[in-house]
Design an enzyme around this catalytic site. Structure first.
Site, PDB file in Angstrom:
ATOM      1  N   ASP A  97      14.694  -4.928   5.380  1.00  0.00           N
ATOM      2  CA  ASP A  97      14.336  -3.528   5.219  1.00  0.00           C
ATOM      3  C   ASP A  97      14.972  -3.093   3.892  1.00  0.00           C
ATOM      4  OD1 ASP A  97      13.450  -0.971   5.479  1.00  0.00           O
ATOM      5  OD2 ASP A  97      14.220  -0.657   7.503  1.00  0.00           O
TER       6      ASP A  97
HETATM    7  C1  BGC Z   1      12.092   1.875   6.248  1.00  0.00           C
HETATM    8  C2  BGC Z   1      10.999   0.846   6.428  1.00  0.00           C
HETATM    9  C3  BGC Z   1      10.039   0.929   5.270  1.00  0.00           C
HETATM   10  C4  BGC Z   1      10.793   0.737   3.977  1.00  0.00           C
HETATM   11  C5  BGC Z   1       9.910   0.780   2.743  1.00  0.00           C
HETATM   12  C6  BGC Z   1      12.739   1.802   4.870  1.00  0.00           C
HETATM   13  O1  BGC Z   1      13.557   2.907   4.631  1.00  0.00           O
HETATM   14  O2  BGC Z   1      13.065   1.707   7.247  1.00  0.00           O
HETATM   15  O3  BGC Z   1      10.335   1.043   7.644  1.00  0.00           O
HETATM   16  O4  BGC Z   1       9.022  -0.014   5.418  1.00  0.00           O
HETATM   17  O5  BGC Z   1      11.765   1.768   3.858  1.00  0.00           O
HETATM   18  O6  BGC Z   1       9.482   2.045   2.477  1.00  0.00           O
END
Ligand code: BGC
Length: 761
Positions: free
Chosen positions: A280
């Protein structure tokens, strides 16, 4: 002389040969033309490290460790990988998210728009209990992904609804892993049918937002396997997502992205995952440990990670073969990407067609919770509707953060009602619109990252007595919307969120009293992303429709159900209990700070810890032992018609339980019904029923029946056995329930399992 000449000649020939060979060698191997081994062998260490870390990210209002290349190809996408041109390796693009493609809708110096369809949230799709519908939504999302030049959609998300205050529950399907896993499977298959990839997330035990990056989730293996991993297991085995996104949190002391057990042993060795794992965004702490664990790609990627990996390989602390494996995992997916294949994307997906899919899906997933005296459906000619509630005029299409979509429009409830041929109280609507616009004008404009965060709601408008009296006089019924929004970075609150605000309670009480006195019905629409308290107010409504956050076609889809154009067939994917304390997780949600003196990390998170004392007592698994705490049970939902279930048969054959039954529409309107199959081990004390499979009927005409034959592998009746570290199916009598909710068993039978059996993890 001759000898000297021939020596010189030989030397020259050798030189010629050598330079020809080096010329041949200079033609670098090309991805897709030459073998992967040759491509990887030709990569320098620098190039390999580049490939395993993304290109960085621009966060508005933040200076980040690296400035990304994301803006170059698809503005507003979440990240890209590095291109390595000399080897024919293109940069691939990753964009959120679970309710549709999240990209910037406009671009500087460009008059075109790049809106994407805001589909209904995952909890609504799960409420449809319709895998074909979810597949169709996935296909449309996948098509937008493809046509906007994106290679991998960062979706679907399938963390478990452990507790109502989880800020991202709307992005997730259910409290049940079987429903979550089967919905995810359908969604992945739908998206990937378009030749683009998915990233199922967040792997694993990411059930709240508070300190999400610093928190250590302590969870027993039994609950981890049976509840939190199970949905991922089903999805990986049945749909092979191109990628998996590891979660921010630690699981039993190790960041998910640094866990060899989770990412290599469980995911690849036990389940046979073939794609790559990405972190993530900014997840984890130790880039080298992430490589070793099998977290192939670090997103969005920053320089410190690059240096750490490079140094570790040079110092012999990171085996170069591990890095090669990470590179190979990524390249195998790059090879399948539309960018690699040179797909000529249009930037013009068929948004009109996808809006229709969004509308149909939204109506299919709405859940009719209450319908006294068949108040619904409303005939279009029944007179004017008094529409109350801020959210009727400002519908919440989906949550905030990366789960949000930049859609071209939102259909409000009054607009949906008009489109369906209803009349509504324009004077009352004017009051609401003026109030909302005045309140909005008082708010400072959101800048940078603020646009990404959940905002404090506008206080529910308080109406004077005269306005309510006029509304009673001028209309045939009242329709009140109660709304909620939440999203990434924070969890929901108890006050004014799970519990209704005083203004909301006052609105419900006053409108209900006034309309009931005049013998006119009150209908409540719940435009929410997660469970709210209902016990205190449900008696004030004649009918209650849980519309969830239904995407951009909100008003139209609600009108479709309210008018009876669509007969509701949604069933709850999550229990609505009386109070927050009713949920076992309430004793320790979201967790505690473990080191109050610790400096917050670059994202503001501090070390924290939560112990999942609730174990497997999540949702209906617990509430069937405490039914008095439930307002609306798992699997529950009404229809405008009625159904009967009959002829349930079950037998064990060749490693499966084979089931047969019949569902009949016994009412006077066409409709669909969901048949839910639960099983429990009758020979074990205190065994609970758990969902094993389900099926939805086609649209059945009055009097029409549909026969079903379903198969449940015996393995799905097994439980995690901590002694043998395997799935164990204990010999005994298993009750099979055919049900219309966990509390409404329509027919039961038993099957005998004669011998205890074990299944490998
Ligand atoms: C989130 C993810 C997301 C990623 C990219 C993170 O803050 O937890 O779910 O895909 O950002 O935007």
């Amino acid at each position: 002389m001759v000898r000297i000449f021939s020596k010189i000649h030989l030397k020259t020939s050798a030189l010629v040969l050598a330079s020809t060979a080096s010329f041949l060698l200079q033609a670098d191997p090309q991805l897709g033309k030459d073998s992967l081994d040759d491509v990887i062998e030709a990569m320098t260490l620098e190039e390999k490290v580049k490939l395993v870390r993304g290109t960085g990210m621009n966060i508005p209002g933040f200076s980040t460790p690296t400035v990304g290349m994301v803006e170059d190809k698809v503005p507003g996408a979440a990240g890209t990988t590095y291109p390595i041109e000399r080897l024919g390796i293109p940069s691939i693009v990753l964009a959120d998210g679970p309710a549709g493609v999240r990209i910037a809708p406009t671009r500087e110096g460009d008059d075109n728009t790049y809106y994407a369809t805001a589909f209904p949230i995952a909890s609504l799709l799960a409420s449809s209990w319709d895998t074909e519908l979810t597949y169709a939504v996935g296909r449309a999302m996948g098509n937008e992904t493809l046509e906007y030049g994106v290679d991998i959609l960062l979706a679907p998300a399938l963390n478990i609804h452990r507790y109502p205050l989880g800020g991202r529950n709307f992005e997730y399907y259910s409290e049940d892993p079987m429903l979550s896993g089967l919905m995810t499977t359908a969604m992945v298959r739908g998206i990937q049918s378009q030749g683009v990839g998915t990233s199922i997330k967040h792997f694993v035990a990411n059930n709240h937002e508070w300190n999400r990056k610093g928190i250590n989730v302590k969870v027993q293996e039994e609950a981890l396997r049976e509840i939190f991993l199970k949905g991922f297991e089903i999805a990986v085995e049945q749909s092979q997502p191109w990628t998996v996104m590891s979660s921010y949190n630690k699981v039993n002391g190790t960041h998910a992205s640094e866990s060899h057990k989770l990412l290599t042993e469980v995911l690849r060795e036990q389940w046979g995952f073939k794609g790559f794992v990405m972190t993530d965004w900014f997840g984890g702490e130790d880039a080298v440990a992430q490589m070793v664990a099998g977290n192939d790609l670090l997103m969005p990627g920053y320089d410190m990670q690059h240096e750490a990996i490079q140094q570790a390989v040079k110092a012999g602390q990171l085996d170069a073969r591990i890095l090669d494996q990470n590179v190979e995992n990524i390249l195998k997916i790059v090879l399948r990407s539309p960018t690699f294949k040179g797909y000529d994307y249009s930037n013009q997906p068929d948004l009109a067609k996808h809006a229709e899919i969004a509308r149909a899906a939204a109506a299919e997933g709405m859940v009719l919770l209450k319908n006294n005296a068949n108040v619904l459906p409303l005939a279009a000619n029944k007179g004017s509707i008094a529409v109350f509630g801020n959210y009727s005029f400002d519908m919440v299409t989906g949550g905030t953060g990366s789960g949000d979509v930049n859609e071209a429009y939102t259909v409000s409830l009054p607009d949906g009602l008009i489109n369906a041929g209803f009349k509504f109280d324009a004077q009352l609507a004017k009051q609401y619109r003026e109030y909302l616009s005045a309140e909005k004008s008082k708010r400072p404009e959101l800048v940078g990252i603020e646009k990404f965060l959940p905002q404090e709601p506008i206080a529910e408008k308080q109406l004077d007595e005269a306005s309510i009296a006029a509304a009673v006089k001028n209309n045939a019924l009242a329709l009140i919307t109660i709304g909620r929004s939440s999203g990434e970075f924070s969890d929901r609150k108890a006050e004014n969120d799970f519990y209704l605000s005083d203004n909301e309670q006052a609105l419900l009480t006053r409108v209900s009293k006034a309309f009931k006195k005049a013998n006119k019905p009150v209908i409540v629409v719940m435009n929410i992303g997660g469970v709210i308290e209902m016990e205190s107010w449900k008696d004030k409504a004649d009918a209650i429709l849980l519309a969830w956050q239904p995407g951009q076609e909100a008003g139209n889809a609600i009108a479709d159900v309210v008018s009876g154009k669509v007969n509701p067939s949604g069933k709850l994917p999550t229990t609505f209990a009386r109070r927050l304390e009713s949920y076992p997780a309430s004793t320790n949600f979201p967790g505690v700070v473990t080191d109050p003196d610790a400096k917050p990390d670059m994202m503001g998170y501090v070390p924290a810890e939560v112990t999942y004392l609730d174990g497997t007592d999540i949702g209906y698994r617990y509430f069937q032992k405490a039914p008095e705490k439930v307002v609306y049970p798992f699997g529950y939902g009404l229809s405008y018609t009625s159904f009967s279930f009959a002829e349930l048969t079950a037998r064990v054959a060749g490693g499966d339980v084979k089931l047969g039954f019949k569902v009949t529409n016994t009412g006077d309107k066409a409709g669909k019904q969901v048949a839910q199959i639960y099983a429990s081990n009758q020979s074990a004390e205190g065994a609970v029923s758990t969902l094993k499979t389900f099926a939805k009927t086609r649209l059945l005409q009055p009097g029409e029946s549909q026969l079903f034959q379903l198969t449940v592998p015996l393995e799905d009746l097994a439980e995690y056995d901590s002694a043998s570290k395997q799935w164990k199916l204990t010999a005994g009598q298993y009750r099979i329930d055919l049900a219309s909710s966990i509390q409404s068993v329509e027919s039961s039978t038993t099957v005998a399992v004669n011998q205890t059996q074990y299944f490998a993890l």
